[in-house]
Design a protein around this motif. Structure first.
Motif, PDB file in Angstrom:
ATOM      1  N   VAL A 299       9.694  -5.614  -4.274  1.00 36.97           N
ATOM      2  CA  VAL A 299       9.742  -6.214  -3.086  1.00 36.97           C
ATOM      3  C   VAL A 299       8.877  -7.397  -2.863  1.00 36.97           C
ATOM      4  O   VAL A 299       7.817  -7.472  -3.473  1.00 36.97           O
ATOM      5  CB  VAL A 299       9.773  -5.079  -1.916  1.00 36.97           C
ATOM      6  CG1 VAL A 299       8.302  -4.477  -1.960  1.00 36.97           C
ATOM      7  CG2 VAL A 299      10.083  -5.772  -0.523  1.00 36.97           C
ATOM      8  N   GLN A 300       9.295  -8.315  -1.983  1.00 36.16           N
ATOM      9  CA  GLN A 300       8.187  -9.460  -1.851  1.00 36.16           C
ATOM     10  C   GLN A 300       7.447  -9.147  -0.644  1.00 36.16           C
ATOM     11  O   GLN A 300       7.633  -7.882   0.295  1.00 36.16           O
ATOM     12  CB  GLN A 300       9.139 -10.671  -1.249  1.00 36.16           C
ATOM     13  CG  GLN A 300      10.102 -11.157  -2.204  1.00 36.16           C
ATOM     14  CD  GLN A 300      10.848 -12.359  -1.753  1.00 36.16           C
ATOM     15  OE1 GLN A 300      10.668 -12.736  -0.582  1.00 36.16           O
ATOM     16  NE2 GLN A 300      11.255 -13.401  -2.686  1.00 36.16           N
ATOM     17  N   PRO A 301       6.094  -9.544  -0.779  1.00 38.36           N
ATOM     18  CA  PRO A 301       5.201  -9.483   0.275  1.00 38.36           C
ATOM     19  C   PRO A 301       5.685  -9.614   1.632  1.00 38.36           C
ATOM     20  O   PRO A 301       6.523 -10.119   1.907  1.00 38.36           O
ATOM     21  CB  PRO A 301       4.208 -10.634   0.151  1.00 38.36           C
ATOM     22  CG  PRO A 301       4.267 -10.795  -1.384  1.00 38.36           C
ATOM     23  CD  PRO A 301       5.578 -10.706  -1.898  1.00 38.36           C
TER      24      PRO A 301
ATOM     25  N   GLY B 105      -0.488   1.823  10.680  1.00 38.96           N
ATOM     26  CA  GLY B 105       0.393   0.804  11.398  1.00 38.96           C
ATOM     27  C   GLY B 105       1.258   0.042  10.515  1.00 38.96           C
ATOM     28  O   GLY B 105       2.116  -0.661  10.764  1.00 38.96           O
ATOM     29  N   ARG B 106       1.327   0.433   9.341  1.00 37.63           N
ATOM     30  CA  ARG B 106       2.482  -0.197   8.444  1.00 37.63           C
ATOM     31  C   ARG B 106       3.358   0.918   7.647  1.00 37.63           C
ATOM     32  O   ARG B 106       4.588   0.900   7.364  1.00 37.63           O
ATOM     33  CB  ARG B 106       1.739  -0.818   7.284  1.00 37.63           C
ATOM     34  CG  ARG B 106       0.895  -2.086   7.725  1.00 37.63           C
ATOM     35  CD  ARG B 106       0.451  -3.053   6.485  1.00 37.63           C
ATOM     36  NE  ARG B 106      -0.419  -2.037   5.511  1.00 37.63           N
ATOM     37  CZ  ARG B 106       0.051  -2.079   4.391  1.00 37.63           C
ATOM     38  NH1 ARG B 106       0.967  -2.803   3.841  1.00 37.63           N
ATOM     39  NH2 ARG B 106      -0.967  -1.300   3.393  1.00 37.63           N
ATOM     40  N   PHE B 107       2.828   1.972   7.437  1.00 33.55           N
ATOM     41  CA  PHE B 107       3.747   3.239   6.779  1.00 33.55           C
ATOM     42  C   PHE B 107       3.862   4.493   7.922  1.00 33.55           C
ATOM     43  O   PHE B 107       2.946   4.656   8.778  1.00 33.55           O
ATOM     44  CB  PHE B 107       2.853   3.889   5.552  1.00 33.55           C
ATOM     45  CG  PHE B 107       2.778   2.806   4.573  1.00 33.55           C
ATOM     46  CD1 PHE B 107       2.974   1.528   4.641  1.00 33.55           C
ATOM     47  CD2 PHE B 107       1.921   3.335   3.260  1.00 33.55           C
ATOM     48  CE1 PHE B 107       2.887   0.796   3.453  1.00 33.55           C
ATOM     49  CE2 PHE B 107       1.886   2.306   2.135  1.00 33.55           C
ATOM     50  CZ  PHE B 107       2.313   1.089   2.253  1.00 33.55           C
ATOM     51  N   THR B 108       5.043   5.176   7.555  1.00 27.81           N
ATOM     52  CA  THR B 108       5.399   6.006   8.550  1.00 27.81           C
ATOM     53  C   THR B 108       5.931   7.184   7.738  1.00 27.81           C
ATOM     54  O   THR B 108       6.970   6.908   7.065  1.00 27.81           O
ATOM     55  CB  THR B 108       6.585   5.651   9.626  1.00 27.81           C
ATOM     56  OG1 THR B 108       6.017   4.671  10.285  1.00 27.81           O
ATOM     57  CG2 THR B 108       6.752   6.759  10.551  1.00 27.81           C
ATOM     58  N   ILE B 109       5.342   8.291   7.822  1.00 28.70           N
ATOM     59  CA  ILE B 109       5.801   9.496   6.948  1.00 28.70           C
ATOM     60  C   ILE B 109       6.641  10.404   7.831  1.00 28.70           C
ATOM     61  O   ILE B 109       6.252  10.454   9.063  1.00 28.70           O
ATOM     62  CB  ILE B 109       4.572  10.465   6.547  1.00 28.70           C
ATOM     63  CG1 ILE B 109       4.969  11.491   5.297  1.00 28.70           C
ATOM     64  CG2 ILE B 109       3.813  10.990   7.646  1.00 28.70           C
ATOM     65  CD1 ILE B 109       3.827  11.746   4.432  1.00 28.70           C
TER      66      ILE B 109
ATOM     67  N   VAL C 161       6.008   0.959  -7.193  1.00 30.04           N
ATOM     68  CA  VAL C 161       6.360   0.133  -6.298  1.00 30.04           C
ATOM     69  C   VAL C 161       5.588  -1.342  -6.860  1.00 30.04           C
ATOM     70  O   VAL C 161       4.463  -1.048  -7.033  1.00 30.04           O
ATOM     71  CB  VAL C 161       5.746   0.572  -4.955  1.00 30.04           C
ATOM     72  CG1 VAL C 161       5.729  -0.482  -3.830  1.00 30.04           C
ATOM     73  CG2 VAL C 161       6.622   1.579  -4.399  1.00 30.04           C
ATOM     74  N   ILE C 162       6.365  -2.461  -6.736  1.00 23.39           N
ATOM     75  CA  ILE C 162       5.730  -3.635  -7.085  1.00 23.39           C
ATOM     76  C   ILE C 162       6.014  -4.535  -5.932  1.00 23.39           C
ATOM     77  O   ILE C 162       7.002  -4.779  -5.427  1.00 23.39           O
ATOM     78  CB  ILE C 162       6.431  -4.236  -8.347  1.00 23.39           C
ATOM     79  CG1 ILE C 162       6.001  -3.235  -9.400  1.00 23.39           C
ATOM     80  CG2 ILE C 162       5.673  -5.585  -8.643  1.00 23.39           C
ATOM     81  CD1 ILE C 162       6.683  -3.678 -10.890  1.00 23.39           C
ATOM     82  N   VAL C 163       5.020  -5.185  -5.256  1.00 21.46           N
ATOM     83  CA  VAL C 163       4.966  -5.925  -4.207  1.00 21.46           C
ATOM     84  C   VAL C 163       4.523  -7.524  -4.775  1.00 21.46           C
ATOM     85  O   VAL C 163       3.386  -7.710  -5.170  1.00 21.46           O
ATOM     86  CB  VAL C 163       4.229  -5.577  -3.037  1.00 21.46           C
ATOM     87  CG1 VAL C 163       4.489  -6.619  -1.885  1.00 21.46           C
ATOM     88  CG2 VAL C 163       4.405  -4.226  -2.742  1.00 21.46           C
ATOM     89  N   SER C 164       5.581  -8.408  -4.862  1.00 22.07           N
ATOM     90  CA  SER C 164       5.430  -9.593  -5.636  1.00 22.07           C
ATOM     91  C   SER C 164       6.137 -10.614  -5.183  1.00 22.07           C
ATOM     92  O   SER C 164       7.223 -10.341  -5.158  1.00 22.07           O
ATOM     93  CB  SER C 164       5.179  -9.356  -7.095  1.00 22.07           C
ATOM     94  OG  SER C 164       4.836 -10.585  -7.598  1.00 22.07           O
TER      95      SER C 164
ATOM     96  N   ASN D 186       6.458  -0.489   5.436  1.00 25.90           N
ATOM     97  CA  ASN D 186       6.721  -1.856   6.285  1.00 25.90           C
ATOM     98  C   ASN D 186       5.543  -2.989   5.889  1.00 25.90           C
ATOM     99  O   ASN D 186       4.379  -2.372   5.515  1.00 25.90           O
ATOM    100  CB  ASN D 186       6.983  -1.958   7.630  1.00 25.90           C
ATOM    101  CG  ASN D 186       8.202  -0.962   7.824  1.00 25.90           C
ATOM    102  OD1 ASN D 186       9.131  -1.039   6.982  1.00 25.90           O
ATOM    103  ND2 ASN D 186       8.226  -0.293   9.036  1.00 25.90           N
ATOM    104  N   SER D 187       5.726  -4.205   5.980  1.00 23.70           N
ATOM    105  CA  SER D 187       4.722  -5.263   5.793  1.00 23.70           C
ATOM    106  C   SER D 187       4.013  -5.104   4.490  1.00 23.70           C
ATOM    107  O   SER D 187       2.646  -5.121   4.603  1.00 23.70           O
ATOM    108  CB  SER D 187       3.807  -5.313   7.111  1.00 23.70           C
ATOM    109  OG  SER D 187       4.493  -5.487   8.461  1.00 23.70           O
ATOM    110  N   LEU D 188       4.558  -4.802   3.555  1.00 24.07           N
ATOM    111  CA  LEU D 188       4.004  -4.420   2.090  1.00 24.07           C
ATOM    112  C   LEU D 188       3.339  -5.748   1.813  1.00 24.07           C
ATOM    113  O   LEU D 188       3.540  -6.951   1.930  1.00 24.07           O
ATOM    114  CB  LEU D 188       5.179  -4.114   1.063  1.00 24.07           C
ATOM    115  CG  LEU D 188       5.474  -2.645   1.219  1.00 24.07           C
ATOM    116  CD1 LEU D 188       6.884  -2.373   0.628  1.00 24.07           C
ATOM    117  CD2 LEU D 188       4.613  -1.650   1.044  1.00 24.07           C
ATOM    118  N   LYS D 189       2.165  -5.060   0.923  1.00 21.44           N
ATOM    119  CA  LYS D 189       1.063  -6.316   0.491  1.00 21.44           C
ATOM    120  C   LYS D 189       0.981  -6.147  -1.039  1.00 21.44           C
ATOM    121  O   LYS D 189       1.339  -5.049  -1.435  1.00 21.44           O
ATOM    122  CB  LYS D 189      -0.219  -6.069   1.065  1.00 21.44           C
ATOM    123  CG  LYS D 189      -0.315  -6.125   2.669  1.00 21.44           C
ATOM    124  CD  LYS D 189      -1.715  -5.740   3.095  1.00 21.44           C
ATOM    125  CE  LYS D 189      -1.697  -5.654   4.525  1.00 21.44           C
ATOM    126  NZ  LYS D 189      -2.974  -5.428   5.263  1.00 21.44           N
TER     127      LYS D 189
END
Length: 124
Positions: free
Chosen positions: A12-14, A65-69, A120-123, A83-86
């Motif tokens: 996924v993209q940043p 603030g970004r992840f929800t379990i 998971v790859i954020v790039s 969300n808002s992955l870095k």
């Protein structure tokens, strides 16, 4: 024996989002907490988020603030919406199940019920 199966990893993209899911089976009637850890090569596996049968949740500072379990301990399912992955979220994510209270999970070390892991790859 406990069997956990994860799904939902990928590239996924940043700034993008991913949803990971995990389903458990086997002799897991004693499980009271489920959640997610992640591991970067060469580093220790770290707790990302966890919840228990009492509705209590824990998030690592990096996830707040970004992840929800969410999930259902009785049904042995757990999902994490990211969300808002870095780029620094890039890791192998592991589902975990634990028969101990959430406070014991947070204190560590984790119980040895793991899924096979999902990358998971954020790039960009």
């Amino acid at each position: 024996q406990v069997h956990l199966v994860e799904s939902g990893g990928g590239l996924v993209q940043p700034g993008g989002s991913l949803r990971l899911s995990c389903a458990g089976s086997g002799s897991i009637s004693s499980i009271v907490a489920m959640g997610w850890f992640r591991q970067i090569p060469g580093k220790q596996r770290e707790l990302v988020a966890m919840f228990d049968s009492g509705g209590r949740t824990y998030y690592a500072d990096s996830a707040k603030g970004r992840f929800t379990i969410s999930g259902d301990v009785a049904k042995k399912t757990v999902t994490i919406q990211m969300n808002s992955l870095k780029p620094e979220d890039t890791a192998v994510y592991y589902c975990n199940a634990d028969p101990r209270p959430l406070r014991a999970v947070i204190a560590g070390p984790p119980f040895n019920y793991w899924g096979q892991g999902t990358q998971v790859i954020v790039s960009s």
